[in-house]
Design an enzyme around this catalytic site. Structure first.
Site, mmCIF file in Angstrom:
data_model
loop_
_atom_site.group_PDB
_atom_site.id
_atom_site.type_symbol
_atom_site.label_atom_id
_atom_site.label_comp_id
_atom_site.label_asym_id
_atom_site.label_seq_id
_atom_site.Cartn_x
_atom_site.Cartn_y
_atom_site.Cartn_z
ATOM 1 N N ARG A 99 0.615 -0.856 -0.022
ATOM 2 C CA ARG A 99 -0.023 -0.196 -0.138
ATOM 3 C C ARG A 99 0.634 1.226 -0.085
ATOM 4 O O ARG A 99 1.656 1.403 0.985
ATOM 5 C CB ARG A 99 -1.060 -0.016 1.128
ATOM 6 N N LYS A 147 -13.692 6.454 -16.507
ATOM 7 C CA LYS A 147 -14.805 5.805 -15.853
ATOM 8 C C LYS A 147 -14.272 4.870 -14.517
ATOM 9 O O LYS A 147 -13.924 3.583 -14.991
ATOM 10 C CB LYS A 147 -15.551 4.849 -17.067
ATOM 11 N N GLU A 179 -25.403 14.537 -14.693
ATOM 12 C CA GLU A 179 -25.877 13.483 -15.493
ATOM 13 C C GLU A 179 -26.682 12.785 -14.324
ATOM 14 O O GLU A 179 -26.877 13.242 -13.131
ATOM 15 C CB GLU A 179 -24.754 12.927 -15.913
#
Ligand code: PDD
Length: 283
Positions: A99, A147, A179
């Site tokens: 990480r 996306k 949207e």
């Protein structure tokens, strides 16, 4: 049991594994695509593949496979899972690494695909009934043109809609509709279709691009600009588009009926044209 694809292997869904160190899991460091399936064929695969490439490049990620291989994986899953109507979900993450906020150089992208059968997708009763939406503030991050899999706020938005007795939410920023939680938003006034212009504020819908092209071919007027909730409530019609809903009428916004409060002719016609054309071009 479904067969899914994970990093080069087709496996039964209960044997598929991803590392706990995968950055998709830890950082939402991944992108996705949803491609619909009609008659066992992929709708607008090329569009989804092109957008995937762009999402990856914006995040400095490599595609784990070529576009040809991607198509073959989609087709294989549709075949083995016997999907006639439904969708294929694809996700690429930066992969597993210790990480660290900075992109780890050693991470190799991970690729997962699965199918979802949706019998009756094209003939959805909701298309005849229309959807009711509420408006909510748009509290997502600023790069909605990528996306990414960070979908928590859209998920919260759906829950807000449900709590209000509605079907979905339209998000509003600086007074204008951006949207829907998982779709692009449109209004119709007279012979003109209005939908927000492209930019970093919205996802560049693959269905949006196809529907706008087909609308222009059908001599409808299209304006790409922002609009307010008040303008939408005063419109003749409203609708949304996405890979999973195609063209779906919106009949109520914040409790106010849009037009006659029933699905209108423009949305119905666009849905029909979109389904017809897309089926013909499906691969
Ligand atoms: N959602 N806007 C947002 C925020 C979306 O999540 C989507 C798609 C769209 C429509 O894009 P397209 O026409 O390419 O599907 C617009 C998919 C279907 C999903 O998350 O399930």
């Amino acid at each position: 049991m479904r067969t899914v694809y994970v990093n080069g292997a087709y496996v039964p869904e209960d044997e598929a594994k991803i590392s706990v160190f995968d950055r998709g899991f830890l950082f939402a460091d991944g992108v996705y695509e949803v491609t619909s399936v009609l008659d066992g064929k992929l709708i607008d695969f090329a569009g989804h593949a092109a957008r995937l490439k762009r999402s990856l490049s914006e995040l400095e990620m490599e595609s784990p496979v070529s576009e040809d291989d991607l198509l073959e994986i989609h087709r294989h899953l549709v075949r083995v899972n016997e999907i006639d109507e439904g969708l294929v979900y694809l996700q690429v993450t930066r992969g597993a690494a210790d990480r660290d906020f900075a992109y780890p150089a050693e991470a190799r992208p991970s690729l997962v695909l699965f199918t979802q059968a949706k019998p009756g997708l094209a003939d959805a009763p909701a298309a005849k009934k229309g959807m009711r939406v509420i408006s909510i503030p748009d509290r997502r991050w600023g790069r909605r043109d990528i996306k990414t899999v960070q979908l928590l706020y859209p998920s919260m938005g759906k829950m807000m809609a449900r709590a209000a007795g509605a079907d979905d939410a339209w998000m509003v920023e600086e007074g204008a509709v951006t949207e829907g939680t998982s779709n692009n938003a449109y209004i119709v006034k007279g012979n003109t279709i209005v939908t927000r212009h492209l930019g970093e504020e919205i996802l560049h819908g693959i269905t949006r691009a196809a529907v706008l092209r087909m609308a222009a071919e059908a001599q409808m007027k299209v304006e790409e600009r922002s609009f307010t909730i008040a303008e939408a409530q005063d419109a003749d019609e409203a609708f949304v588009t996405s890979a999973s809903t195609f063209v779906m009428p919106v009949v109520e916004i914040d409790g106010e009926p849009v037009g006659a409060g029933a699905p209108g002719p423009v949305a119905a016609r666009l849905r029909e044209i979109y389904l017809d054309e897309s089926r013909k071009k499906a691969v």
